[in-house]
Write a protein that holds these residues in place. Structure first.
Motif, short mmCIF file in Angstrom:
data_model
loop_
_atom_site.label_atom_id
_atom_site.label_comp_id
_atom_site.label_asym_id
_atom_site.label_seq_id
_atom_site.Cartn_x
_atom_site.Cartn_y
_atom_site.Cartn_z
N GLU A 147 0.83 -1.21 0.00
CA GLU A 147 0.00 0.00 0.00
C GLU A 147 0.86 1.25 0.00
O GLU A 147 0.68 2.16 0.80
N ASP A 148 1.80 1.32 -0.90
CA ASP A 148 2.69 2.47 -1.04
C ASP A 148 3.42 2.81 0.25
O ASP A 148 3.58 3.96 0.62
N GLU A 172 -5.22 -3.09 -5.52
CA GLU A 172 -4.29 -2.13 -4.93
C GLU A 172 -4.90 -0.73 -4.87
O GLU A 172 -4.72 -0.01 -3.89
N ARG A 173 -5.63 -0.35 -5.90
CA ARG A 173 -6.30 0.97 -5.90
C ARG A 173 -7.37 1.03 -4.82
O ARG A 173 -7.55 2.05 -4.16
N GLU A 192 -7.33 -0.67 -1.98
CA GLU A 192 -6.63 -0.55 -0.70
C GLU A 192 -6.15 0.88 -0.46
O GLU A 192 -6.21 1.38 0.65
N ARG A 193 -5.63 1.54 -1.51
CA ARG A 193 -5.20 2.94 -1.36
C ARG A 193 -6.39 3.83 -1.01
O ARG A 193 -6.26 4.74 -0.18
N SER A 212 -7.29 3.15 2.63
CA SER A 212 -6.27 3.76 3.49
C SER A 212 -6.43 5.28 3.53
O SER A 212 -6.25 5.90 4.58
N GLY A 213 -6.79 5.87 2.41
CA GLY A 213 -7.02 7.32 2.36
C GLY A 213 -8.19 7.72 3.23
O GLY A 213 -8.14 8.75 3.93
N GLU A 239 -8.23 9.25 -3.29
CA GLU A 239 -6.87 8.72 -3.35
C GLU A 239 -5.92 9.65 -4.08
O GLU A 239 -4.77 9.34 -4.27
N ASP A 250 -2.27 10.10 -3.03
CA ASP A 250 -1.37 8.95 -3.08
C ASP A 250 -0.83 8.68 -4.49
O ASP A 250 0.15 7.99 -4.65
N GLU A 251 -1.55 9.13 -5.50
CA GLU A 251 -1.15 8.82 -6.87
C GLU A 251 -0.02 9.72 -7.32
O GLU A 251 0.12 10.84 -6.88
#
Length: 161
Positions: A20-21, A82-83, A85-86, A89-90, A156, A159-160
């Protein structure tokens, strides 16, 4: 870490890597008793959050419950895990950054709707139908009109790259 297969209290970490980055650590584990393999994730938790339900009842915030409701809205949609999850998380990060120990379930729903609005239109309408408690077909027409006229603000975006 307890083994999900046999319940043994002992497990060995075979591999660790950022996920997750960098917001979490993914660990592959193996149980020495039953040889079962499983994955765990470690995340930083800034504070313990409580959710104030519409009834006034207070319950501990559950990230997994948030993830399940988002996954339900996204079921059978062509999105990358994955997107998702981001995005989750955001949402959690925004809740933790409010500085409040309690957050209303309404505020969580609004954040999820905002995130889904910029993520997937079908998931947005699915989530809205439950969150806003749609009772008739006209309710769907209202949300579709709202969807067509409101600008997109994905959660998100920070994060990108």
């Amino acid at each position: 870490m307890r083994c999900p297969y046999c319940g043994s209290q002992d497990s060995q970490v075979k591999d660790s890597r950022p996920a997750e980055d960098g917001a979490a650590i993914r660990r592959r584990r193996v149980c020495p008793d039953c040889s079962g393999r499983f994955t765990t994730f470690e995340r930083v938790q800034l504070r313990d959050l409580s959710v104030v339900k519409r009834s006034g009842r207070r319950v501990p915030f559950d990230r997994d419950k948030l993830a399940r409701s988002v996954q339900t809205a996204l079921r059978k949609r062509p999105v990358e895990g994955e997107r998702v999850e981001r995005m989750i998380s955001g949402i959690v990060r925004r809740l933790e950054q409010t500085g409040e120990a309690e957050v209303s379930s309404n505020d969580i729903g609004l954040l999820v709707m905002e995130a889904l609005r910029g993520f997937d239109d079908v998931a947005y309408v699915r989530f809205a139908s439950v969150y806003r408690d749609f009772r008739e077909a006209g309710d769907f027409g209202d949300i579709l009109n709202e969807l067509a006229t409101r600008p997109t603000l994905p959660i998100e975006r920070e994060d990108e790259e």
